[in-house]
Design a protein around this motif. Structure first.
Motif, PDB file in Angstrom:
ATOM      1  N   UNK A  49       0.789  -1.222   0.000  1.00  0.00           N
ATOM      2  CA  UNK A  49       0.000   0.000   0.000  1.00  0.00           C
ATOM      3  C   UNK A  49       0.829   1.284   0.000  1.00  0.00           C
ATOM      4  N   UNK A  50       1.966   1.288   0.675  1.00  0.00           N
ATOM      5  CA  UNK A  50       2.793   2.495   0.710  1.00  0.00           C
ATOM      6  C   UNK A  50       3.211   2.893  -0.705  1.00  0.00           C
ATOM      7  N   UNK A  51       3.753   1.940  -1.446  1.00  0.00           N
ATOM      8  CA  UNK A  51       4.193   2.224  -2.815  1.00  0.00           C
ATOM      9  C   UNK A  51       3.009   2.568  -3.712  1.00  0.00           C
ATOM     10  N   UNK A  52       1.879   1.878  -3.495  1.00  0.00           N
ATOM     11  CA  UNK A  52       0.690   2.162  -4.301  1.00  0.00           C
ATOM     12  C   UNK A  52       0.204   3.588  -4.060  1.00  0.00           C
ATOM     13  N   UNK A  53       0.190   4.030  -2.808  1.00  0.00           N
ATOM     14  CA  UNK A  53      -0.275   5.381  -2.485  1.00  0.00           C
ATOM     15  C   UNK A  53       0.602   6.434  -3.151  1.00  0.00           C
ATOM     16  N   UNK A  54       1.913   6.230  -3.143  1.00  0.00           N
ATOM     17  CA  UNK A  54       2.832   7.167  -3.797  1.00  0.00           C
ATOM     18  C   UNK A  54       2.530   7.237  -5.291  1.00  0.00           C
ATOM     19  N   UNK A  55       2.315   6.097  -5.906  1.00  0.00           N
ATOM     20  CA  UNK A  55       2.026   6.058  -7.337  1.00  0.00           C
ATOM     21  C   UNK A  55       0.738   6.777  -7.691  1.00  0.00           C
ATOM     22  N   UNK A  56      -0.310   6.559  -6.902  1.00  0.00           N
ATOM     23  CA  UNK A  56      -1.592   7.199  -7.195  1.00  0.00           C
ATOM     24  C   UNK A  56      -1.528   8.706  -6.940  1.00  0.00           C
ATOM     25  N   UNK A  57      -0.880   9.121  -5.850  1.00  0.00           N
ATOM     26  CA  UNK A  57      -0.771  10.552  -5.557  1.00  0.00           C
ATOM     27  C   UNK A  57      -0.052  11.276  -6.690  1.00  0.00           C
ATOM     28  N   UNK A  58       0.985  10.639  -7.228  1.00  0.00           N
ATOM     29  CA  UNK A  58       1.717  11.230  -8.348  1.00  0.00           C
ATOM     30  C   UNK A  58       0.831  11.316  -9.595  1.00  0.00           C
ATOM     31  N   UNK A  59       0.060  10.262  -9.863  1.00  0.00           N
ATOM     32  CA  UNK A  59      -0.816  10.251 -11.040  1.00  0.00           C
ATOM     33  C   UNK A  59      -1.887  11.324 -10.938  1.00  0.00           C
ATOM     34  N   UNK A  60      -2.449  11.534  -9.758  1.00  0.00           N
ATOM     35  CA  UNK A  60      -3.502  12.538  -9.565  1.00  0.00           C
ATOM     36  C   UNK A  60      -2.943  13.933  -9.798  1.00  0.00           C
ATOM     37  N   UNK A  61      -1.717  14.178  -9.319  1.00  0.00           N
ATOM     38  CA  UNK A  61      -1.103  15.499  -9.475  1.00  0.00           C
ATOM     39  C   UNK A  61      -0.857  15.841 -10.936  1.00  0.00           C
ATOM     40  N   UNK A  62      -0.607  14.836 -11.776  1.00  0.00           N
ATOM     41  CA  UNK A  62      -0.277  15.075 -13.184  1.00  0.00           C
ATOM     42  C   UNK A  62      -1.475  14.971 -14.120  1.00  0.00           C
ATOM     43  N   UNK A  63      -2.628  14.537 -13.624  1.00  0.00           N
ATOM     44  CA  UNK A  63      -3.775  14.301 -14.493  1.00  0.00           C
ATOM     45  C   UNK A  63      -4.418  15.627 -14.902  1.00  0.00           C
ATOM     46  N   UNK A  64      -4.626  15.870 -16.195  1.00  0.00           N
ATOM     47  CA  UNK A  64      -5.294  17.105 -16.634  1.00  0.00           C
ATOM     48  C   UNK A  64      -6.703  17.199 -16.060  1.00  0.00           C
ATOM     49  N   UNK A  65      -7.140  18.424 -15.815  1.00  0.00           N
ATOM     50  CA  UNK A  65      -8.440  18.652 -15.178  1.00  0.00           C
ATOM     51  C   UNK A  65      -9.598  18.108 -16.009  1.00  0.00           C
ATOM     52  N   UNK A  66      -9.440  18.027 -17.343  1.00  0.00           N
ATOM     53  CA  UNK A  66     -10.542  17.574 -18.194  1.00  0.00           C
ATOM     54  C   UNK A  66     -10.883  16.105 -17.965  1.00  0.00           C
ATOM     55  N   UNK A  67      -9.961  15.327 -17.390  1.00  0.00           N
ATOM     56  CA  UNK A  67     -10.221  13.912 -17.151  1.00  0.00           C
ATOM     57  C   UNK A  67     -10.915  13.744 -15.796  1.00  0.00           C
ATOM     58  N   UNK A  68     -12.136  14.231 -15.741  1.00  0.00           N
ATOM     59  CA  UNK A  68     -12.863  14.282 -14.467  1.00  0.00           C
ATOM     60  C   UNK A  68     -13.162  12.887 -13.922  1.00  0.00           C
ATOM     61  N   UNK A  69     -13.705  12.013 -14.755  1.00  0.00           N
ATOM     62  CA  UNK A  69     -14.055  10.668 -14.289  1.00  0.00           C
ATOM     63  C   UNK A  69     -12.801   9.900 -13.876  1.00  0.00           C
ATOM     64  N   UNK A  70     -11.722  10.003 -14.678  1.00  0.00           N
ATOM     65  CA  UNK A  70     -10.485   9.312 -14.341  1.00  0.00           C
ATOM     66  C   UNK A  70      -9.910   9.820 -13.023  1.00  0.00           C
ATOM     67  N   UNK A  71     -10.052  11.104 -12.758  1.00  0.00           N
ATOM     68  CA  UNK A  71      -9.599  11.640 -11.477  1.00  0.00           C
ATOM     69  C   UNK A  71     -10.355  10.969 -10.323  1.00  0.00           C
ATOM     70  N   UNK A  72     -11.638  10.771 -10.516  1.00  0.00           N
ATOM     71  CA  UNK A  72     -12.412  10.106  -9.468  1.00  0.00           C
ATOM     72  C   UNK A  72     -11.939   8.683  -9.227  1.00  0.00           C
ATOM     73  N   UNK A  73     -11.621   7.959 -10.318  1.00  0.00           N
ATOM     74  CA  UNK A  73     -11.113   6.594 -10.183  1.00  0.00           C
ATOM     75  C   UNK A  73      -9.792   6.596  -9.429  1.00  0.00           C
ATOM     76  N   UNK A  74      -8.881   7.501  -9.808  1.00  0.00           N
ATOM     77  CA  UNK A  74      -7.577   7.572  -9.150  1.00  0.00           C
ATOM     78  C   UNK A  74      -7.719   7.951  -7.677  1.00  0.00           C
ATOM     79  N   UNK A  75      -8.606   8.912  -7.399  1.00  0.00           N
ATOM     80  CA  UNK A  75      -8.816   9.317  -6.002  1.00  0.00           C
ATOM     81  C   UNK A  75      -9.325   8.146  -5.166  1.00  0.00           C
ATOM     82  N   UNK A  76     -10.294   7.411  -5.706  1.00  0.00           N
ATOM     83  CA  UNK A  76     -10.851   6.278  -4.953  1.00  0.00           C
ATOM     84  C   UNK A  76      -9.789   5.218  -4.694  1.00  0.00           C
ATOM     85  N   UNK A  77      -8.946   4.944  -5.686  1.00  0.00           N
ATOM     86  CA  UNK A  77      -7.890   3.950  -5.501  1.00  0.00           C
ATOM     87  C   UNK A  77      -6.821   4.451  -4.545  1.00  0.00           C
ATOM     88  N   UNK A  78      -6.505   5.748  -4.639  1.00  0.00           N
ATOM     89  CA  UNK A  78      -5.528   6.320  -3.711  1.00  0.00           C
ATOM     90  C   UNK A  78      -6.040   6.247  -2.280  1.00  0.00           C
TER      91      UNK A  78
END
Length: 473
Positions: A377-406
């Protein structure tokens, strides 16, 4: 002595033929109407009327019944044929008018909540309310996806979960369609538009439109010949694959499997091995995401065999193979597969259509999901936090998926407060988009946070989640 089945008249029309073939499959499998109705989660009285062509057959019901009798897609294909042949203009024609209201199965003592949700109230035959929608519901403390009559969802106040299908094409629309300059470009442009719209407003609003355009596209393709027919079939294949993705995203697994299977069949007819490889990879993803990782491994291997060596399609296949290994708890194999994917990407050619979105960041995010499945989980959380920070704002649904997984990954590390806060953000996006993938992840988070119900933010998260799911009486 048991009641004799009514005589069927398969030559009376396309829907009589459909009902006749349904009964033939059912009886060949030794299934009673009641047994098949329970298997397919369809009201038994409706099933009888389907066989006699006395009530409309929604497409989702055709898919469920096809699976229930192991028809390998035959009933779904016959449904499409019947729809095309029928003079009716509705998406689910009826051969003999059925105007009286009739009730679904009465709720008997001991009936499962799933059955109650699916068949708990009467409705008018042939009306929009007759349709069911797959929605998330809290059942015995868990979030499950169940088929529910549309009007029940509307009555619950959760109108966003009951997106209404678009009306059938009018004569004016048909004329405009006939005068279309380039149908291939027209439908390709529509598909691109729906992909962009989906990430903003979610599949519950986009899928009904896509399915309507899919019907029109199939009709155009059947009327075409030569190169035009081949181009339209290739596009129809992409529509079916996209419909499968949207259906999966709202939690309707049966529809997802049905659309993806049709896409695979059509891809073989086109002879486009790239298209076949891509859809095999999608079948791998669908199998893993619906709890069949061993099947996912098989589809991923088939996708890699079919993909051109050195193509990005090969990378996509390996990524699905990696996650299947992770779900099976095979950490060494999963990590090895991710390293293989990175190596393949480094020397892959530019496919254009296929995998243009693939980069190291995408693979890192996919790996984070597998790390969470492996309990890292530690490594997974780092990966998801990084992905959320880089995701363009237009990808609204994908942001929700990443947030839920994070949030689920942070809960795994023991940071309950942060997990609840991030999870609550994901709830709002799930409410906006209707994404079943987000809700499914939030259901897992809900279970993980249940023992820490008194921790800061947990009660607020669980209340927010309860506000967007159905609660059976």
């Amino acid at each position: 002595m048991g009641q004799q089945p009514s005589e069927l008249t398969p030559d009376a029309g396309p829907w009589h033929r459909w009902g006749y073939e349904l009964r033939q499959f059912r009886e060949a499998r030794g299934l009673s109407q009641l047994a098949l109705a329970r298997e397919a989660l369809i009201d038994r009285s409706h099933l009888g009327r389907f066989e006699r062509a006395e009530r409309p057959v929604p497409r989702h019901a055709a898919v469920a019944l096809d699976q229930g009798v192991d028809a390998a897609g035959a009933l779904v294909r016959l449904w499409d044929w019947a729809e095309g042949e029928s003079p009716q203009t509705t998406s689910a024609p009826v051969s003999r008018a059925v105007t009286r209201a009739h009730g679904a199965n009465a709720q008997s003592h001991g009936a499962s909540i799933r059955e109650t949700l699916a068949f708990g109230a009467p409705w008018q035959a042939g009306s929009v309310d007759d349709e069911t929608v797959v929605v998330p519901a809290r059942i015995h403390g868990r979030i499950l996806f169940v088929p529910v009559p549309r009007r029940v969802v509307l009555a619950s106040g959760l109108a966003g979960l009951a997106a209404t299908a678009l009306p059938a094409s009018t004569a004016a629309a048909a004329t405009e369609f006939a005068e279309m300059g380039s149908p291939v470009e027209h439908f390709a442009r529509l598909r691109r538009m729906m992909i962009q719209t989906d990430n903003l407003i979610g599949p519950r609003h986009v899928l009904p439109a896509l399915e309507q355009h899919l019907v029109a596209l199939a009709a155009r393709r059947r009327a075409a010949r030569g190169a035009d027919a081949a181009d339209l079939l290739a596009l129809e294949t992409r529509y079916e694959e996209l419909a499968g993705w949207f259906a999966q995203d709202i939690g309707d697994e049966r529809a997802a499997y049905g659309h993806t299977a049709k896409a695979l069949d059509a891809s073989h007819i086109t002879g486009d091995t790239d298209l076949t490889a891509y859809i095999l990879a999608r079948k791998a993803q669908l199998a893993v995401d619906t709890g069949q990782p061993a099947d996912g491994l098989g589809f991923a291997a088939a996708a890699r065999r079919t993909a051109r060596p050195g193509s990005r399609l090969e990378v996509i296949a390996v990524l699905h193979e990696a996650h299947a290994h992770a779900i099976l708890g095979e950490g060494t194999e999963a990590h090895r597969a991710y390293e293989t994917a990175l190596a393949l990407l480094g020397r892959a050619d530019a496919d254009g259509v296929w995998g243009s979105w693939l980069d190291e960041a995408y693979i890192s995010t996919a790996r984070a999901r597998s790390l969470a499945a492996l309990g890292e989980y530690e490594s997974a959380a780092v990966g998801f936090d990084s992905a959320i920070a880089e995701l363009p704002a237009m990808y609204r649904r994908d942001r929700g998926v990443y947030l839920a997984r994070a949030a689920r990954a942070h809960a795994g590390t023991g940071n309950v407060t942060l997990a609840a806060r991030i999870g609550t953000q994901a709830v709002w996006i799930a409410a906006e988009t209707g994404s079943g993938r987000i809700v499914s992840q939030l259901g897992r988070l809900d279970q993980a946070l249940a023992p820490a119900a008194r921790e800061e933010g947990v009660a607020e998260f669980r209340a927010a989640l309860d506000g967007i799911v159905l609660h059976p009486a």
